[in-house]
Design a protein around this motif. Structure first.
Motif, mmCIF file in Angstrom:
data_model
loop_
_atom_site.group_PDB
_atom_site.id
_atom_site.type_symbol
_atom_site.label_atom_id
_atom_site.label_comp_id
_atom_site.label_asym_id
_atom_site.label_seq_id
_atom_site.Cartn_x
_atom_site.Cartn_y
_atom_site.Cartn_z
ATOM 1 N N ILE A 1 -13.513 -1.248 -0.252
ATOM 2 C CA ILE A 1 -12.942 -1.562 -1.520
ATOM 3 C C ILE A 1 -12.456 -3.283 -1.458
ATOM 4 C CG2 ILE A 1 -11.298 -1.375 -3.917
ATOM 5 C CD1 ILE A 1 -11.426 2.114 -2.469
ATOM 6 N N ASN B 1 1.189 -1.122 -0.191
ATOM 7 C CA ASN B 1 0.276 -0.013 0.250
ATOM 8 C C ASN B 1 0.524 1.022 0.072
ATOM 9 O OD1 ASN B 1 -1.839 1.512 0.648
ATOM 10 N ND2 ASN B 1 -2.409 1.513 1.771
ATOM 11 N N ASP C 1 -16.884 -9.887 -4.634
ATOM 12 C CA ASP C 1 -16.359 -10.050 -5.909
ATOM 13 C C ASP C 1 -15.774 -11.171 -6.596
ATOM 14 O OD1 ASP C 1 -18.091 -8.023 -7.205
ATOM 15 O OD2 ASP C 1 -17.006 -6.565 -7.535
ATOM 16 N N ALA C 2 -14.650 -11.699 -6.266
ATOM 17 C CA ALA C 2 -13.565 -12.468 -6.912
ATOM 18 C C ALA C 2 -13.873 -13.464 -6.004
ATOM 19 C CB ALA C 2 -12.707 -11.427 -6.370
ATOM 20 N N LYS D 1 -1.091 -9.908 -6.445
ATOM 21 C CA LYS D 1 -2.657 -8.281 -6.353
ATOM 22 C C LYS D 1 -2.647 -8.152 -4.612
ATOM 23 C CE LYS D 1 -4.002 -9.139 -10.665
ATOM 24 N NZ LYS D 1 -5.616 -10.198 -11.485
ATOM 25 N N SER D 2 -2.545 -7.224 -4.920
ATOM 26 C CA SER D 2 -3.201 -6.126 -3.341
ATOM 27 C C SER D 2 -4.372 -5.242 -3.492
ATOM 28 C CB SER D 2 -1.282 -5.237 -2.910
ATOM 29 O OG SER D 2 -1.414 -4.632 -3.072
ATOM 30 N N VAL D 3 -5.168 -5.681 -2.476
ATOM 31 C CA VAL D 3 -5.988 -4.147 -2.837
ATOM 32 C C VAL D 3 -6.666 -4.016 -1.671
ATOM 33 C CG1 VAL D 3 -9.197 -4.078 -2.380
ATOM 34 C CG2 VAL D 3 -7.874 -5.686 -3.943
ATOM 35 N N CYS D 4 -6.422 -2.269 -1.288
ATOM 36 C CA CYS D 4 -6.114 -1.463 0.204
ATOM 37 C C CYS D 4 -8.294 -1.140 0.000
ATOM 38 C CB CYS D 4 -5.367 -0.608 -0.432
ATOM 39 S SG CYS D 4 -4.008 -0.526 -0.943
ATOM 40 N N GLU D 5 -8.078 -0.154 1.123
ATOM 41 C CA GLU D 5 -9.174 0.386 1.744
ATOM 42 C C GLU D 5 -9.867 -0.591 2.046
ATOM 43 O OE1 GLU D 5 -9.733 4.207 1.267
ATOM 44 O OE2 GLU D 5 -8.139 4.688 0.140
ATOM 45 N N ARG E 1 -23.741 1.781 -0.764
ATOM 46 C CA ARG E 1 -22.590 2.416 -0.759
ATOM 47 C C ARG E 1 -22.930 3.225 0.124
ATOM 48 N NH1 ARG E 1 -22.614 -0.211 -6.551
ATOM 49 N NH2 ARG E 1 -21.248 -1.758 -6.012
ATOM 50 N N GLU F 1 -15.491 -5.055 -1.267
ATOM 51 C CA GLU F 1 -16.442 -5.260 -2.398
ATOM 52 C C GLU F 1 -16.017 -6.062 -3.278
ATOM 53 O OE1 GLU F 1 -18.812 -2.979 -4.915
ATOM 54 O OE2 GLU F 1 -18.788 -1.130 -3.168
ATOM 55 N N TYR F 2 -14.193 -6.614 -3.483
ATOM 56 C CA TYR F 2 -13.492 -7.514 -3.894
ATOM 57 C C TYR F 2 -13.419 -8.370 -3.553
ATOM 58 C CZ TYR F 2 -9.247 -9.541 -5.509
ATOM 59 O OH TYR F 2 -8.689 -10.188 -6.228
ATOM 60 N N ARG G 1 -28.127 -1.595 -3.944
ATOM 61 C CA ARG G 1 -26.409 -2.279 -4.044
ATOM 62 C C ARG G 1 -25.809 -0.403 -3.612
ATOM 63 N NH1 ARG G 1 -26.413 -6.259 -7.538
ATOM 64 N NH2 ARG G 1 -25.730 -4.197 -9.666
#
Lengths: 228, 228
Positions: free
Chosen positions: B70, B49, B77-78, B63-67, B97, B73-74, B93
């Motif tokens: 998010i 990050n 989704d994934a 891969k990296s996802v931050c926050e 949000r 949601e990832y 939705r």
């Protein structure tokens, strides 16, 4: 979709409103634009956004959606027509949301502070911060676009709408401060992207004219000075 | 999914980290938890990050996802396993949000300010603001849950994770200030929801103990006093 089913409460000069307009345009959805006045909020605005009482508001049938990023995601989700706005891959969507939060929470707010500042030291520091951010956004563009024309690939997508909507006030700020903020020597890909985006007819139809924004900026500055 | 493929960089006491953990638990996804120290950021955190240098970070393969929002949601989704986390309807939705942004930008930040305040007038005003927000959140619950047990319907969903993660520090703040913030006379549905959520085994496994948080709060207060 009939125009009467979709309405946008907004102001012509607001980049967040322009996001909703551009997303609807990409989805080939007609809508009625209802000009609001932030100094005198309409009953409609208070009814449809009672929590924040802010533009933009999207009214779709009997439902309303508030906050620009949420509106763009809603338009992407709810309107089947036109090209997709959000990336099809879950990780690419997460990246688009990450950069959106960066633009809205960190980068773009500095543009307004810079435009309204008359302190030379503060201006210098802000130009420096914006420039560092621009380099991050250049990297983001390279990562997201994967060699194609837009953040969204070969067509205008979510991040194009989000960052694109900031360009008009960015241009005004460049004129006010006399500094090239979208500097092609620092962010060559992004500078080309900005030109490409702004030559798209749907974008031209939505984004406000720099001259009108410049006049508005001068009015705002005069107002701020008079109330000091 | 093998544990080594999914990692969470976080701290046990951080509600935003707990969101990632709970979402992974709902998706029955094993993960490795790597405890970070905010006073001494790890090389891993700076690598994954680099923009914000903050927890939580979700690492998924390379891969990296931050926050936190998010990340949730990832995960929604994934990861195909387990129940869906986001509502299936586009408008629902958008609502989820919207309330998430309200909680994160307006409501929950006041809880920390209240907990750390020793000014009686400020405390009164904050308790009042939190109470007004609670009533909005009660309405949001009634709207989103549609008579079912959770914001997400009959199972724990996005908003349950987002608001649920705030409950542990809310309880600590209630003890510190001596005021019932999740007041069942003002928000009866939400008070029942909070009890229901906190009795879920997946939630119990993730959310920190009030006693440990209380000890941490006292340490933080002592630290803040010593640095005044």
């Amino acid at each position: 979709m009939a125009a009467s089913d979709v309405k946008v409460l907004g102001m012509w000069s607001c980049p967040y409103v322009n996001r909703a307009q551009l997303a609807l345009s990409i989805k080939s959805t007609e809508y009625e634009f209802i000009e609001e006045n932030t100094l005198q909020k309409s009953d409609k605005l208070l009814k449809y956004n009672p929590v924040h009482k802010k533009i933009p508001v999207l009214i779709h049938g009997d439902k309303s959606v508030c906050e620009s990023c949420i509106i763009v995601e809603y338009i992407a989700d709810a309107f089947a027509t036109g090209p997709r706005i959000l990336p099809s891959d879950a990780y690419d969507r997460a990246l688009a949301r990450f950069w959106t939060a960066y633009i809205d929470d960190k980068w773009y707010p500095l543009v307004k502070v810079l435009r309204q500042s008359d302190d030379e030291e503060e201006r210098k520091s802000l130009v420096q911060k914006l420039s560092e951010g621009l380099i991050l956004l250049e990297e983001a563009f390279i990562g997201c676009s994967k060699g194609m024309a837009y953040f969204g690939g070969d067509s205008i997508g979510y991040l194009d709408i989000i960052l694109g909507s900031c360009l008009a006030w960015l241009r005004v700020t460049e004129k006010v401060v006399g500094v090239e903020l979208m500097d092609p020597t620092k962010a060559p890909q992004l500078a080309k992207w900005a030109e490409r985006l702004c030559s798209d007819d749907r974008v031209k139809a939505v984004f406000p004219s720099i001259d009108r924004l410049m006049e508005l900026h001068e009015l705002i500055q005069a107002f701020l000075k008079s109330s000091k």
